[in-house]
Design an enzyme around this catalytic site. Structure first.
Site, short mmCIF file in Angstrom:
data_model
loop_
_atom_site.label_atom_id
_atom_site.label_comp_id
_atom_site.label_asym_id
_atom_site.label_seq_id
_atom_site.Cartn_x
_atom_site.Cartn_y
_atom_site.Cartn_z
N SER A 1 -49.80 11.39 -14.81
CA SER A 1 -49.55 11.42 -16.26
C SER A 1 -49.27 10.04 -16.86
CB SER A 1 -48.37 12.35 -16.55
OG SER A 1 -48.71 13.68 -16.22
N GLU B 1 -37.17 -24.32 29.85
CA GLU B 1 -38.61 -24.38 30.04
C GLU B 1 -39.05 -24.98 31.38
OE1 GLU B 1 -41.19 -23.19 27.95
OE2 GLU B 1 -39.43 -22.17 27.14
#
Length: 652
Positions: A369, A103
């Site tokens: 159905s 970083e």
């Protein structure tokens, strides 16, 4: 008198040019003044409206909610998870080094921001328009943003970030800044701070992190969601490799340590990595907040879910959708509950990571159905019996002429055969005889909550419902005729143990909605759907099973809803764009999915026979389902292996 020597009016010597050194000093002073003016203007513009830095050490967060299954196992954790701050002096040296390496390699050498890093990022972003942008922020800048600002990508926010970064460097040492950063940064998955992240992802304190684990956590800084090691392990692993290479390059670790880290597997906590039932947790979230309001402290929600059964349901849906991809099945859903309405398994789609839309409750699809049992129940309650003779022949109701799936007519048959074979003409005539309004009333009485249109086509399932509705309606067939309301929350309590909600204290009545002999008749007929009709592929050997297939005429939806004593499951397959599948019927993929799920789930349950009528197969055990998990089944009730359904008649 004239000036003989010329020059100025007073006889002064001519002005000489400045020396090089004098000019350099002069312009340096000018540039310095302008820099001060610019800095003053910069601060006047951007330092106004800065957030209050006096609350630097106050942690503001949303409370976490931990969801447990019925046996106390963690299902999921939602919200923010914090832990006491880690002491940076007690962390292994490679832990902070991993974050610095990836970083902010110049962390110990800048005064809050890195001009050269910002310039490099600006040049890269300008030359890679449309791609992923580079931020160029230092650890101090990231800390300033996390503590005081929003993630908004604006020039003003970036300028304020610089001001606050310098302020932090003026008031705190590098170790303090690094400690604040590690203890406050978001690691994804709701974990804030290195201690919470170590506990959530690795089930250990931060002081016990290995080099590989530290690299994994540092990797998440590139994007806590995108590089979350639980949800995106491959992506996080590749990024962690870059972290380790950078650490070796800057001398934070040796190449031998790097290579050893590469050889040592990193195991992410199975509690988080294998979080299941995410659709279920999403569904419960709004309910929890409606019961107790917006949480102000950490909560624990005890749910009805069975994690082992949930795992079987997710696997069945995932495998079923993938194995029938050639039939254009795009999605599936499954919902299972016991005879009290407690939801034991809840799957809203084939892959939560791909789509968070919940098809178990949020979607409404035509039942086909699978709606016919409500027609037949209405007829049974009007005095019909399974053995009543009917004729399968062409019929016209107004302008509507229903057709059978097989495009043929069987002639004289019984009602039991008509339901087992899912004969459309008989169901249409039956609904017309008893009245579609009464059929709709029956369906609503059992648990269908959606609006039901009463055109003649409703007899064949031209009604939009959810798997939750179908499961709770069929549950009345499975539990002795009682209406249930499917639910998922048993109890809500604070982390300290204070009970805020208890379902048993507010338990709704279970009214009887199916009487005798209609209940016995329906169970008798729905058993035959499995034994000799369209649902043969759902059969699970050694168990008393009943159910019904459902297929819409355009093949957009296919269902199987089935049950044993006190346990019901509804399965739906289809496509989110509502386009047809390739002749997929309820007796095909949905019945197979249902079978595979039940074959895995039933041995774990103390199953009972379906109440009413002669059982088609012996029950595994007479004990009631719903209150305990059972051990391995006896040989007589052994289910066939999952994925290998019993043979039966052609699907419908």
């Amino acid at each position: 008198m004239s000036n003989a020597h010329g020059g100025g009016p007073h006889g002064a010597a001519p002005r000489r040019g400045r020396t090089l050194l004098g000019g350099l000093v002069y312009w340096t002073l000018v540039l310095g003044v302008w820099c001060l003016i610019f800095l003053g203007g910069f601060l006047a513009v951007f330092a106004t409206g800065l957030p209050d830095t006096s609350k630097l050490f106050e942690v503001q967060r949303q409370p976490s909610i931990t969801y447990l299954d019925r046996s106390g196992a963690v299902v999921a954790v939602r919200g923010s998870q914090y832990a006491p701050p880690a002491d940076i002096d007690k962390l292994p040296p490679y832990v902070p080094a991993a974050f610095i390496a990836i970083e902010d390699r110049q962390f110990y050498h800048h005064f809050g921001f890195n001009p050269w890093g910002m310039l490099r990022s600006a040049v890269y972003d300008a030359s890679h328009r449309g791609g992923t942008l580079r931020g160029g922020s230092t650890i101090t800048q990231q800390l300033a943003r996390n503590l005081f600002l929003t993630p908004a990508q604006t020039f003003r926010r970036k300028a304020q970030e610089l001001v606050l970064a310098v302020w932090l460097e003026m008031h705190f040492g590098k170790k303090q800044i690094l400690a604040l950063y590690l203890n406050r940064v978001n690691f994804g998955g709701g974990a804030y701070g290195i201690e919470a992240a170590a506990q959530r992802y690795f089930d250990k304190p931060a002081a016990g992190l290995t080099l590989g684990e530290a690299a994994i956590l540092a990797a998440t800084m590139k994007g806590p969601s995108r590089y979350n090691p639980a949800a995106n392990s491959d992506r996080a692993g590749k990024r962690a490799t870059v972290v380790l290479e950078e650490m070796a390059r800057m001398g934070a670790i040796t190449t031998a340590q790097r290579d050893e880290a590469f050889r040592t597997p990193v195991h992410v906590s199975t509690t988080l990595a294998n979080q299941r039932a995410q659709y279920f947790v999403d569904w419960l979230d709004a309910q929890v907040r409606s019961q107790v309001g917006e949480p102000t402290e950490d909560l624990v929600v005890e749910t009805t879910l069975d994690l082992p059964i949930q795992a079987a349901a997710e696997q069945a849906i995932r495998y079923g959708v993938a194995s029938h991809a050639k039939e254009a099945i795009g999605q599936g859903a499954l919902l299972a509950m016991d005879g009290e309405g407690r939801i034991r398994a809840y799957v809203g789609g084939a892959d939560y990571a791909d789509s968070q839309f919940d098809r178990a409750t949020a979607a409404r699809r035509q039942a086909g159905s699978a709606f016919k049992p409500f027609v037949y129940l209405t007829a049974m309650e009007a005095g019909r019996t399974p053995s009543d003779p009917v004729v399968d022949e062409p019929i016209r109701i107004g302008n509507w002429e229903p057709k059978n799936y097989e495009r043929e007519f069987l002639g004289p048959i019984t009602l039991e055969t008509a339901l087992a074979r899912s004969i459309n003409t008989v169901a249409a005539r039956l609904a017309n005889d008893v009245g579609t309004t009464r059929v709709a009333e029956t369906a609503h009485r059992l648990g269908i909550t959606s609006k039901i249109q009463t055109d003649p086509s409703m007899a064949l399932g031209a009604v939009e419902v959810s798997p939750l509705e179908m499961a709770q309606a069929y549950d009345a067939f499975a539990n002795g005729g009682f209406r249930v309301h499917g639910y998922g929350v048993e109890r809500i309590r604070t982390a300290a143990g204070k009970v805020l909600y208890d379902h048993n204290a507010e338990k709704p009545d279970r009214p009887s909605v199916i009487g005798s002999p209609a209940l016995q008749y329906m169970n008798q007929m729905l058993r035959q759907v499995i034994a000799s009709g369209t649902g043969g592929r759902a059969r699970v050997g050694g168990y008393d099973i009943a159910g019904k297939t459902g297929t819409t005429s355009d093949y957009k939806d296919a269902w199987f809803v089935g049950y044993t004593g006190g346990f019901v499951a509804a399965v739906w397959t289809g496509r989110d764009d509502d386009t047809p599948m390739r002749r997929v019927t309820g007796g095909g993929a949905p019945a197979e999915i249902w079978h595979n799920f039940m074959a895995a789930a039933l041995p774990r349950l103390a199953a009972q026979p379906i109440p009413g009528g002669a059982a088609a197969a012996p029950a595994a055990t007479p004990d009631a389902i719903g209150d305990m998990l059972a051990g391995p089944p006896a040989p007589s009730s052994q289910a066939p292996p999952a994925g290998q359904p019993d043979t039966g008649p052609p699907p419908f």
